[in-house]
Write an enzyme that holds these catalytic residues in place. Structure first.
Site, PDB file in Angstrom:
ATOM      1  N   LYS A   1       1.391  -1.047  -0.040  1.00 16.63           N
ATOM      2  CA  LYS A   1      -0.402   0.162   0.021  1.00 16.63           C
ATOM      3  C   LYS A   1       0.633   1.413   0.365  1.00 16.63           C
ATOM      4  CE  LYS A   1      -2.791   0.316   3.685  1.00 16.63           C
ATOM      5  NZ  LYS A   1      -1.474   1.480   4.404  1.00 16.63           N
TER       6      LYS A   1
ATOM      7  N   THR B   1       3.587   1.653  -0.888  1.00 21.61           N
ATOM      8  CA  THR B   1       4.738   1.975  -1.939  1.00 21.61           C
ATOM      9  C   THR B   1       3.706   1.737  -3.345  1.00 21.61           C
ATOM     10  OG1 THR B   1       6.089  -0.617  -1.445  1.00 21.61           O
ATOM     11  CG2 THR B   1       6.179  -0.215  -4.098  1.00 21.61           C
TER      12      THR B   1
ATOM     13  N   ARG C   1       2.428   8.676   6.984  1.00 21.60           N
ATOM     14  CA  ARG C   1       2.571   8.690   8.287  1.00 21.60           C
ATOM     15  C   ARG C   1       4.178   8.495   8.488  1.00 21.60           C
ATOM     16  NH1 ARG C   1      -0.815   3.359  10.059  1.00 21.60           N
ATOM     17  NH2 ARG C   1       0.282   2.602   8.187  1.00 21.60           N
TER      18      ARG C   1
ATOM     19  N   LYS D   1       7.075  -6.789  10.987  1.00 24.76           N
ATOM     20  CA  LYS D   1       6.292  -5.634   9.740  1.00 24.76           C
ATOM     21  C   LYS D   1       7.712  -4.661   8.684  1.00 24.76           C
ATOM     22  CE  LYS D   1       2.081  -3.136   8.163  1.00 24.76           C
ATOM     23  NZ  LYS D   1       3.060  -1.612   7.986  1.00 24.76           N
TER      24      LYS D   1
ATOM     25  N   ALA E   1      -2.825   2.440  13.237  1.00 18.25           N
ATOM     26  CA  ALA E   1      -4.298   1.944  12.703  1.00 18.25           C
ATOM     27  C   ALA E   1      -5.388   1.040  13.410  1.00 18.25           C
ATOM     28  CB  ALA E   1      -4.427   1.450  10.667  1.00 18.25           C
TER      29      ALA E   1
ATOM     30  N   PHE F   1      -3.614  -0.331   7.544  1.00 16.72           N
ATOM     31  CA  PHE F   1      -4.318  -1.520   6.896  1.00 16.72           C
ATOM     32  C   PHE F   1      -5.392  -1.669   5.975  1.00 16.72           C
ATOM     33  CE2 PHE F   1      -2.370  -2.117  11.767  1.00 16.72           C
ATOM     34  CZ  PHE F   1      -1.199  -2.771  11.333  1.00 16.72           C
TER      35      PHE F   1
ATOM     36  N   PHE G   1       3.067  -8.887  -9.381  1.00 12.69           N
ATOM     37  CA  PHE G   1       4.315  -9.811  -8.934  1.00 12.69           C
ATOM     38  C   PHE G   1       4.265 -10.468 -10.244  1.00 12.69           C
ATOM     39  CE2 PHE G   1       2.900  -8.699  -4.480  1.00 12.69           C
ATOM     40  CZ  PHE G   1       4.089  -8.902  -4.060  1.00 12.69           C
TER      41      PHE G   1
ATOM     42  N   TRP H   1       7.155  -0.983  -7.387  1.00 12.18           N
ATOM     43  CA  TRP H   1       8.090  -1.333  -7.261  1.00 12.18           C
ATOM     44  C   TRP H   1       9.084  -1.741  -8.257  1.00 12.18           C
ATOM     45  CZ3 TRP H   1      11.918  -5.764  -6.628  1.00 12.18           C
ATOM     46  CH2 TRP H   1      12.359  -6.174  -5.107  1.00 12.18           C
TER      47      TRP H   1
END
Length: 544
Positions: free
Chosen positions: A58, A60, A81, A92, A260, A288, A369, A397
């Site tokens: 998210k 990214t 954030r 994470k 979150a 999230f 991906f 990415w």
């Protein structure tokens, strides 16, 4: 990296408003908001499906979309954030994006940055120290030590500190009592800072914070303890938004970071407002999945700050949807449209919520991906088309802004051609229980709520104290629409158990604790910290 003065120039921020923290970071003076005559740009919210260990990307996507908008000639800013040290050293990892879609300097942002979290922790713990000192020095306010609600905090995952007894060692060392620590990002001070509109507003909100109750059940506030002035002094620089850049030089305002799943999960109102003034398009994210981050962004932040998103991006991956369909993490590389069929209702519910509950234009961004097959991608596109929502592939990415150009064009089209009719998921005039139930039924897809007797008593007391008209901030697991993290996909017919309800009077919302939610996480068996190192020249490795 560009010198931060060049980034400020690209963001239309005159040099007199920036306070440099080295070559590549700066704080922006709040007076710019009052003195600029620039109009607000378009606000684009990036949210996601329910997260899985497969990862969704998210942040990214948020960064790559901003870079993509810049590549197609738009004047753009991004508002994010700040990461907490807990996840950085835990499971994470950091929150600065990944691959070629990152904000930099990544190491600085993920570690101490400009000291905002340290200031928040200091203000939180000053209030705790003044509270216990007041009790030690005679307790003129009549505070019942069994009814203290204020905890100390530390910006680290440290389960050992969840429940403690302190004040031990005799009369000179305080009054013995049960206590505990929250992680700094779960502190009400974090929420207060992120929702404040000025230093004066910050001080007023800090004054309203409830730290506990007297023997006759009257709330005791930071104002009663005469703590608000000193707390504001600690936060006077922390309230200023931070300016950094993406790898492609797009201006990025990175400021504040409430969890979150525990708090409201958005960057600060000040940073969002500044970003909106300084760009024709501002891309921001909520934490999230859309049931947590976007719900709180829309029902709490937008309501309080008077913001209306012009478009919403919902990030999904084929891999994560297959996990929601029942596959294990090691089975995701093979084509499996059956698992996708079972998992895709998760995405479709999030899409329906944004489109039909909040009535906002949205697009699905599939973070592609290499193992995703064309058949799997077509399957998602067809399902979303049936809901009247376009799907765009994102490869930010691997390719940075170039991989976000198609998404950028669709977002511009949404902003220009599809006007929303923004509606909240509940109105403030309902009872606290009605508001919780509205979120559970409309957003989570549940059948209702089960309120424990203890939570019912808490709700009754808060409503009698005049807090019934506040929005609700529901703390629940991020891994499911329900309060049970094992219920993947789009479960139905479940009830959410409300275990604990408390007021964050300074932030201006009622916190509703469900399931087994923790305000102090713990480290995993093999924390990321074990793989972080620094060489003789000071270069850090292992951060992600």
């Amino acid at each position: 990296m560009l010198p931060i003065t060049k980034v400020a120039e690209a963001a239309h921020v005159d040099e007199r408003y920036i306070e440099q923290y080295g070559k590549y970071k700066a704080k922006v003076d709040l007076s710019l908001l009052d003195e600029t005559d620039r109009k607000d740009g378009k606000l684009i919210l990036v949210t996601a499906i329910t997260p899985t260990p497969a990862g969704e990307g998210k942040t990214t996507t948020t960064i790559g979309l901003a870079d993509g908008l810049r590549r197609i000639g738009k004047d753009v800013t991004v508002a994010l954030r700040e990461p907490s040290l807990g996840p950085v050293f835990g499971v994470k990892g950091g929150a600065a994006g990944g691959g070629y879609a990152q904000v930099v300097p990544m190491e600085d942002i993920n570690l101490h940055f400009t000291g905002d979290f340290h200031a928040i922790g200091a203000a939180n713990n000053l209030l705790a120290a003044m509270l216990d000192n007041h009790i030690q020095q005679g307790n003129a306010l009549g505070i019942d030590v069994r009814k203290i609600t204020w905890k100390r905090c530390v910006d680290m995952n440290d389960r050992q500190l969840r429940f403690i007894v302190d004040g031990m060692g005799g009369k000179a060392n305080g009054v013995p009592r049960e206590d505990g620590f929250d992680i700094t990002v779960a502190s009400e001070i974090m929420a207060v800072l992120c929702l404040s509109s000025s230093i004066s507003d910050l001080k007023e909100r800090l004054s309203r914070i409830i730290v506990g109750y007297t023997y006759d059940d009257r709330p005791v506030t930071a104002a009663d303890l005469k703590a608000a002035g000193a707390m504001t002094a600690l936060l006077k620089d922390a309230i200023k938004p931070n300016l950094v850049q993406t790898l492609e030089g797009t201006p990025a305002f990175v400021h504040g970071g409430p969890f979150a799943n525990i708090a409201h999960g958005c960057n600060s109102v000040m940073a969002t407002r500044l970003a909106l003034k300084m760009g024709d398009y501002t891309v921001t994210e909520a934490g999230f999945g859309a049931d947590l981050g976007a719900e709180k962004f829309l029902d709490i932040k937008c309501r309080m700050a008077g913001l209306t998103p012009d478009a919403v991006v919902i990030v999904a991956t084929v891999r994560a949807l297959k996990m929601h369909g029942g596959l294990a993490k090691n089975e995701l590389a093979s084509e499996n449209t059956e698992a996708l069929e079972k998992g895709i209702p998760n995405l479709l519910r999030h899409v329906s919520n944004i489109k039909n509950v909040y009535k906002l234009p949205c697009v699905v961004a599939v973070n592609r991906f290499p193992t995703d097959t064309d058949r799997e991608i077509e399957f998602i596109i067809d399902k979303c088309r049936a809901l009247g929502v376009n799907t765009v592939l994102s490869t930010v990415w691997a390719e940075g802004g170039k991989g976000g150009e198609a998404l950028a064009r669709e977002v511009v089209r949404l902003c220009d051609e599809e006007k929303g009719d923004f509606t909240f998921s509940y109105e403030l005039d309902g009872t606290i229980e009605e508001k919780i139930e509205s979120v559970v039924k409309k957003i989570y897809g549940g059948s209702g709520i089960n309120v424990t007797p203890a939570a019912k008593a808490q709700i009754s007391r808060l409503e009698s104290l005049g807090y019934g008209g506040l929005p609700v901030c529901i703390a629940k697991t991020q891994y499911s629409f329900s309060d049970d993290p094992t219920k993947l996909g789009a479960p139905e017919g479940f009830t959410v158990t409300v275990k604990n309800v408390k007021v964050s009077a300074g932030a201006g919302f009622v916190v509703v604790l469900t399931g087994d939610i923790l305000t102090m996480p713990g480290l995993p068996k093999s924390p990321a910290a074990e793989r972080i190192d620094v060489d003789a020249s000071g270069k850090i490795t292992g951060l992600f």
